[in-house]
Design a protein around this motif. Structure first.
Motif, PDB file in Angstrom:
ATOM      1  N   THR A 182       1.603  -2.313  15.093  1.00  0.00           N
ATOM      2  CA  THR A 182       0.196  -2.555  14.755  1.00  0.00           C
ATOM      3  C   THR A 182      -0.425  -1.338  14.081  1.00  0.00           C
ATOM      4  OG1 THR A 182      -1.920  -3.258  15.687  1.00  0.00           O
ATOM      5  CG2 THR A 182      -0.591  -1.784  17.026  1.00  0.00           C
ATOM      6  N   HIS A 183       0.048  -0.128  14.436  1.00  0.00           N
ATOM      7  CA  HIS A 183      -0.404   1.092  13.764  1.00  0.00           C
ATOM      8  C   HIS A 183       0.427   1.378  12.520  1.00  0.00           C
ATOM      9  CE1 HIS A 183      -2.931   1.743  17.184  1.00  0.00           C
ATOM     10  NE2 HIS A 183      -1.930   1.989  18.016  1.00  0.00           N
ATOM     11  N   THR A 184       1.733   1.138  12.626  1.00  0.00           N
ATOM     12  CA  THR A 184       2.631   1.408  11.500  1.00  0.00           C
ATOM     13  C   THR A 184       2.203   0.642  10.255  1.00  0.00           C
ATOM     14  OG1 THR A 184       4.496   1.784  12.980  1.00  0.00           O
ATOM     15  CG2 THR A 184       5.012   1.232  10.696  1.00  0.00           C
TER      16      THR A 184
ATOM     17  N   TRP B 290      -1.349   1.827   8.928  1.00  0.00           N
ATOM     18  CA  TRP B 290      -1.404   3.192   8.400  1.00  0.00           C
ATOM     19  C   TRP B 290      -1.142   3.165   6.899  1.00  0.00           C
ATOM     20  CZ3 TRP B 290       0.703   7.513  11.962  1.00  0.00           C
ATOM     21  CH2 TRP B 290       0.201   8.761  11.542  1.00  0.00           C
TER      22      TRP B 290
ATOM     23  N   THR C 236      -8.161   4.037   4.966  1.00  0.00           N
ATOM     24  CA  THR C 236      -7.680   5.001   5.939  1.00  0.00           C
ATOM     25  C   THR C 236      -7.621   6.356   5.305  1.00  0.00           C
ATOM     26  OG1 THR C 236      -5.400   4.528   5.359  1.00  0.00           O
ATOM     27  CG2 THR C 236      -6.341   3.245   7.145  1.00  0.00           C
TER      28      THR C 236
ATOM     29  N   LEU D 259      -6.250   5.829  15.568  1.00  0.00           N
ATOM     30  CA  LEU D 259      -5.267   5.250  14.650  1.00  0.00           C
ATOM     31  C   LEU D 259      -5.724   3.863  14.193  1.00  0.00           C
ATOM     32  CD1 LEU D 259      -1.802   6.119  16.267  1.00  0.00           C
ATOM     33  CD2 LEU D 259      -2.867   7.149  14.264  1.00  0.00           C
TER      34      LEU D 259
ATOM     35  N   LYS E  11      -5.531  -0.081  13.116  1.00  0.00           N
ATOM     36  CA  LYS E  11      -4.786  -1.183  13.726  1.00  0.00           C
ATOM     37  C   LYS E  11      -4.794  -2.395  12.802  1.00  0.00           C
ATOM     38  CE  LYS E  11      -5.652  -0.047  18.604  1.00  0.00           C
ATOM     39  NZ  LYS E  11      -6.180  -0.568  19.900  1.00  0.00           N
TER      40      LYS E  11
END
Length: 831
Positions: free
Chosen positions: A108-110, A113, A118, A262, A264
């Motif tokens: 979910t962060h990968t 990002w 961002t 981070l 999401k």
């Protein structure tokens, strides 16, 4: 538990991703340590999918696929092969009833990002993880790529260089791959490799892997959580680069601070099949190993890996009809051992075996060696995923259709010949065309061999892992292939930018048999055609419409509305083409010639009457004759207007001649006028290019009508020197396109000089190779060969063409044109 028994803390097993030596070492270490849980580098959302690795239908290579729910194109893969240490750890845990968990940064962060807004404002390559895979570095899928200015190091390359090796792969083979599982302490290689990585991280810092700090903070938190639950009986399988960071003493607060804020994105995850060929690629989805087939062999060979490898190579070469004996295998093994000893290696590696195969089995040739590399060193292994794995509804419908149609995805490219008169082949064709509408390029149309009938299709098939992402993306259009293709076609029709795009879409809808989408496309097509006044656009659109009519007839589709639009479009082209051809420059004239050719082919197809009932045949025949007659009138208009460029006028005359609408005497008269001294040389050269150039068989026409050849020859010899330099490039382009035999024959005829054959009816009995009349016996001798070339399924009856009570020349013309030839070609073969 630590890196060795007797210590405290988790057992850290630093590995090289997709390394068979690491995989064997991991299995030995787990057997020796017997941990209560196994933590593996990978996305924790996949924890629920780990149990599927024990399914009997799960066969690696496979990959974990994560994609954003509302944006399937943003995805990441974590590929695993049978020889991947992570896969070995998963299998060991399942076999021993030990919990296994993934501990890398969540997907979910990968996936979030790098999205717009961002901090880095980067976006990964569509559908790709963007992560470079190098020896001992990072994760199988991982985060999107680092900032472009970051300098990333290859840890194993540094270690290899330090050891005096110029090749990191060779160093890794010598110190890891050639080390057996029973060579001493099971934990020793991990301790040594961990210490080496610690030194490298002290020297190079993060080595350009800045985002690894965040990932490693998350992994430390997960390791602490596992220790609270299971104590120190915890084994961690991760990239060797991360081992020093996981040993590092940090506070929970410091690690959580790195993870704060981070981005999401809601992500879904599943297993998808992977291929060895994908594992060998360094970019996109690649995992960065050069020889997955060789690694798989090393991992699976119980003993004598070199002997077994040479046997595989010999079997492959024998299958390709190369004479390879047992003596070749023995000699190749001996040579590989000798080369390893001379180079100071403990055992032969891929380099030595390749050199031995080249010298002994391939006789020094790299051609069969390339086959060995493609089939064995890399390989075409395609993994399988059980039906129980999560999938979008569209994927499940596709799986069902593949099983029903017996069309199994394969990693190796293959050709598929389809006969649309057969129900199963017609279903395969529909599926492949519908997938192409959805941008799922599993199959690519190819030219059919041995047949030009519309009931034949040839496809080139190859399943690539990223097609799983395309299926997920296409899932927004519907839950079944039919529904999704219909919705996508309707949306494409609304958003089409040109009339040609809409007509092409109509053709694809017919090929895919989308009855619900076709009315929408046809309505938009009719509206666009009525508003578009550009003759070039209309001319581009007409051929696709006419092809659609033919395909519709083959598939039994009602194309009445399509026929009405095509007829109306043809009429508008007939009216607008002559004024559109006036006052064009050279480039525009060449483009217009292409439009004229396309319209001529479309009119010819409109004139065919296959599949008609007796009641409507007479009316339709008259309509078709009217269309052809009006088109011939347009061509006559084009051929006689001085304002029309020479290349278009020449092409119009040639098309009339080929259709029998213009006699040879009149053709010779028109050519004589154009090639008279009063015509500008450049215009005359362009006329010749249009008449006999462009791959129209004009060379054979000049060979068999020496009067026309004499006109061209007389004009060419009379061109002034200064003008000749200007027209030479055009003439060279025209005549250089002829086949060598045609050019040679033309040269012989010109060398004999004018007057030898002054007209088409002149006697040429004194010229070697020519007769005064056609030798029908010699011409008939070629018919069996033509029948063999055309194939048994063709409907053209060449032998009986002269026995019908109809116009023989017309029947002959239609047969020749349908099969890619013309009268002149057939006469040339017969003569």
């Amino acid at each position: 538990m630590s890196d060795r028994d007797g210590g405290t803390g988790p057992l850290l097993l630093g590995v090289r991703h997709h390394g068979p030596g690491s995989a064997r070492a991991v299995r030995a270490a787990l057997e020796a340590a017997g941990p209560r849980t196994v933590l593996i580098e990978g996305p924790p959302e996949a924890d629920a999918l780990i149990a599927l690795a024990a399914d009997e239908d799960m066969r690696p290579p496979v990959a974990l696929l994560a994609h954003v729910v509302d944006e399937p194109g943003r995805s990441a893969f974590w590929p695993l092969a049978e020889f991947s240490p992570e896969w070995v750890a998963i299998r060991w845990a399942l076999e021993h009833g030990v919990p296994a968990r993934f501990i890398d940064l969540p997907a979910t962060h990968t996936l979030a990002w790098g999205r717009e807004g961002t901090e880095d404002k980067e976006a990964p390559e569509e559908g790709a993880s963007g992560k470079r895979e190098r020896a001992g570095e990072g994760e199988p899928g991982g985060l999107p790529s680092e900032p472009a200015e970051a300098v990333r190091i290859d840890p194993l390359a540094v270690l290899a260089e330090t050891a005096g090796y110029d090749d990191a792969e060779r160093w890794w083979e010598d110190v890891i791959e050639h080390r057996g599982a029973s060579d001493g302490d099971a934990f020793a290689p991990f301790e040594v490799l961990g210490e080496a990585m610690g030194v490298l991280r002290e020297a190079f810092g993060t080595g350009g892997h800045e985002r690894d700090l965040v990932r490693e903070a998350y992994m430390r938190l997960q390791v602490r959580a596992a220790q609270r639950e299971f104590g120190d009986d915890v084994a961690v399988v991760c990239g060797a680069w991360h081992v020093p960071a996981l040993r590092q003493r940090t506070t929970v607060a410091a690690d959580r601070a790195l993870l704060k804020g981070l981005p999401k994105a809601k992500a879904d995850m599943t297993w998808v099949p992977w291929t060895h060929r994908r594992l060998s690629r360094m970019s996109g989805y690649g995992a960065g190993i050069d020889s997955p087939g060789w690694y798989g062999h090393l991992f699976g060979a119980a003993d004598r890996p070199i002997e077994r490898w040479m046997t595989k190579v010999a079997r492959l070469l024998r299958d390709e009809d190369r004479p390879v004996s047992s003596a070749h295998v023995i000699e190749a093994v001996r040579l590989a051992d000798t080369l390893a000893a001379m180079r100071g290696r403990p055992l032969p590696g891929l380099t030595e075996t390749t050199d031995a195969v080249r010298a002994v089995m391939c006789e020094g040739s790299d051609v069969p060696l390339a086959l060995v590399h493609d089939r064995l060193v890399v390989g075409d292994v395609l993994g399988e995923v059980p039906a129980a794995a999560p999938a979008v509804p569209l994927q499940r419908d596709l799986d069902r259709l593949q099983r029903r149609l017996r069309l199994k995805p394969e990693a190796q490219e293959r050709e598929l010949e389809l006969d649309l008169r057969k129900e199963n082949d017609a279903g395969r064709s529909r599926l492949l065309h519908r997938l192409r509408l959805l941008a799922i390029e599993w199959g690519e149309p190819a030219a059919s061999r041995g047949s030009t009938g519309t009931f034949r299709e040839t496809w080139r098939l190859r399943w690539e892992p990223e097609l799983a992402v395309r299926v997920a993306e296409a899932g927004v259009w519907g839950t079944t292939v039919l529904a999704a293709a219909t919705a996508k076609a309707e949306a494409d029709a609304v958003g089409a930018r040109s009339l040609a795009d809409v007509t092409g879409l109509a053709e694809r809808c017919l090929l895919a048999e989308l009855p619900d989408a076709l009315p929408v496309v046809m309505r938009i097509l009719a509206d666009r055609a009525a508003l578009d006044a550009d003759v070039g656009h209309l001319a581009q659109a007409l051929p696709a419409l006419v092809r659609s009519l033919r395909y519709g007839d083959v598939r039994g589709t009602d194309t009445e509305a399509l026929a009405e639009v095509a007829a109306g479009l043809a009429e508008r082209v007939f009216v607008g083409l002559p004024p559109a051809c006036a006052a064009l420059d050279a480039d525009a004239a060449e483009e217009m010639r292409g439009h004229v050719d396309a319209v001529h082919g479309a009119v010819g197809l409109l004139g065919e009457g296959e599949g008609e009932d007796s009641a409507s045949q007479g009316e339709n025949s008259a309509s078709r004759a009217g269309i052809r007659g009006r088109w011939h009138g347009v061509l006559r208009t084009l051929s006689g207007r001085d304002t029309v460029p020479g290349v278009v006028r020449g092409r119009a005359v040639r098309l009339l001649l080929d259709d029998g609408a213009l006699g040879q005497e009149e053709t010779a008269r028109l050519m004589g006028l154009v090639l008279s001294p009063g015509t500008e040389p450049a215009d005359a050269a362009a006329w010749i290019e249009g008449f006999v150039g462009g791959g129209s068989g004009g060379g054979m026409l000049l060979v068999h009508d020496e009067r026309l050849l004499g006109l061209v020859d007389a004009w060419l010899t009379g061109v002034p020197g200064d003008a000749f330099t200007d027209v030479l490039p055009l003439l060279r382009r025209t005549f250089s396109a002829y086949e060598p035999g045609v050019r040679r024959t033309l040269g012989e005829l010109v060398r004999r000089g004018p007057g030898t054959r002054g007209s088409a009816t002149a006697t040429a009995s004194g010229i070697p190779g020519f007769a005064s009349d056609l030798d029908t016996a010699r011409a008939d001798a070629v018919l069996p060969v033509l029948r063999l070339l055309l194939g048994p399924d063709e409907t053209v009856d060449v032998e009986g063409a002269g026995d019908t009570g109809t116009n023989d020349s017309s029947t002959h013309n239609n047969a020749a044109n349908e099969n890619g030839a013309d009268d002149n070609d057939l006469v040339g073969v017969g003569r």
